[in-house]
Write a protein that holds these residues in place. Structure first.
Motif, PDB file in Angstrom:
ATOM      1  N   GLN A 111       0.616  -1.115  -0.198  1.00 50.50           N
ATOM      2  CA  GLN A 111      -0.239  -0.138  -0.018  1.00 50.50           C
ATOM      3  C   GLN A 111       1.174   1.260   0.001  1.00 50.50           C
ATOM      4  OE1 GLN A 111      -0.885  -2.346   2.065  1.00 50.50           O
ATOM      5  NE2 GLN A 111      -2.452  -3.121   2.869  1.00 50.50           N
ATOM      6  N   ALA A 127       1.557   4.120  -3.065  1.00 46.53           N
ATOM      7  CA  ALA A 127       1.070   5.791  -3.009  1.00 46.53           C
ATOM      8  C   ALA A 127       1.983   6.632  -2.929  1.00 46.53           C
ATOM      9  CB  ALA A 127       0.669   6.017  -1.044  1.00 46.53           C
ATOM     10  N   LEU A 162       2.243  13.377   5.807  1.00 46.57           N
ATOM     11  CA  LEU A 162       1.164  12.636   4.637  1.00 46.57           C
ATOM     12  C   LEU A 162       1.161  10.900   4.510  1.00 46.57           C
ATOM     13  CD1 LEU A 162      -1.743  13.039   4.209  1.00 46.57           C
ATOM     14  CD2 LEU A 162      -0.747  12.742   1.333  1.00 46.57           C
ATOM     15  N   TYR A 165       0.921   9.559   8.238  1.00 46.59           N
ATOM     16  CA  TYR A 165      -0.441  10.532   8.994  1.00 46.59           C
ATOM     17  C   TYR A 165      -1.786   8.629   8.844  1.00 46.59           C
ATOM     18  CZ  TYR A 165      -5.174  12.252  10.012  1.00 46.59           C
ATOM     19  OH  TYR A 165      -6.447  12.136  10.323  1.00 46.59           O
ATOM     20  N   ILE A 166      -0.889   8.450   7.408  1.00 47.62           N
ATOM     21  CA  ILE A 166      -1.966   7.397   6.859  1.00 47.62           C
ATOM     22  C   ILE A 166      -1.860   6.619   7.041  1.00 47.62           C
ATOM     23  CG2 ILE A 166      -2.570   6.083   4.490  1.00 47.62           C
ATOM     24  CD1 ILE A 166      -2.109   8.932   2.794  1.00 47.62           C
ATOM     25  N   TYR A 187      -4.630   5.274   9.730  1.00 49.49           N
ATOM     26  CA  TYR A 187      -5.280   4.101   8.647  1.00 49.49           C
ATOM     27  C   TYR A 187      -5.484   3.155   8.471  1.00 49.49           C
ATOM     28  CZ  TYR A 187      -7.689   8.870   7.488  1.00 49.49           C
ATOM     29  OH  TYR A 187      -8.371   9.481   7.370  1.00 49.49           O
TER      30      TYR A 187
END
Length: 222
Positions: free
Chosen positions: A67, A71, A166, A169-170, A174
């Motif tokens: 993932q 990204a 970012l 954070y993800i 998440y």
């Protein structure tokens, strides 16, 4: 060697070719265009080597999280697309530099050949004015090229830092990856983005010099 190939081309070319080509164009090709073409080759090799390094880092990130890898690749596309304007500007200024160098060198060579008649007819000041005007234009375009290069460098780091923040954070919120994995991924991503930054810089410099390559090829294929 490009200079040797150019010399051979000059001496095997037909007479009609020299009617269309001022002598200064060959002087410029022998000095400026050959040097810029060699620089373009050098930048191209660095792009290939850096991309190979990037593939290694991307594979390492893939082992940790597909993932995050997806990204990162998406962020890379955004990274290149958002800053492409500085690459296109460098190419445009490089084209202008090639044209101005050809004009300036041709006029300088012609003026030196005709310097005695120009002095005799009191036309030296006119030739000087033309050469100064072309030199000022060349200097102005060179400044714009430097500005485009430095602008790319200035915008790269803030964008990369934003992507990194970012990504952290993800990954934590998440994807809920363990902190140890996140730290490892961020380290690998920092190396990966550093390679992408180098690629983008080398692409910009290569595009700025490629017009000299095509100009030189026109003479070599004459």
């Amino acid at each position: 060697d490009l200079r040797l190939e150019l010399i051979r081309t000059i001496f095997v070319s037909r007479w009609e070719f020299f009617i269309r080509q001022p002598a200064g164009h060959f002087t410029n090709a022998f000095q400026s265009e050959v040097a810029r073409t060699s620089a373009a080759y050098n930048h191209g090799i660095k792009i290939i080597v850096t991309l190979l390094n990037s593939i290694v880092y991307a594979c390492l990130v893939l082992l940790v999280s597909w993932q995050v890898t997806l990204a990162a690749l998406s962020a890379t596309l955004v990274f290149f697309y958002s800053l492409r304007i500085f690459i296109e500007r460098a190419k445009r200024y490089g084209n202008k530099i090639t044209k101005l160098m050809k004009l300036l060198t041709a006029q300088m060579t012609d003026s030196l050949v005709m310097i005695k008649p120009l002095k005799t007819m009191a036309r030296g000041r006119l030739a000087e004015t033309v050469l100064i005007e072309k030199t000022k234009r060349l200097k102005k375009v060179n400044k714009k090229l430097v500005l485009a290069s430095e602008s790319l460098t200035a915008f790269q780091d803030p964008i990369i830092l934003s992507f990194m923040a970012l990504g952290i954070y993800i990954a934590l919120v998440y994807l809920k990856l363990p902190l140890a994995n996140v730290l490892m991924v961020m380290y690998l991503l920092s190396r990966l983005f550093k390679q992408f930054k180098k690629v983008q810089k080398e692409v910009q410099m290569m595009r700025a010099a490629e017009s000299a390559y095509w100009s030189l090829q026109d003479k070599l294929q004459a």
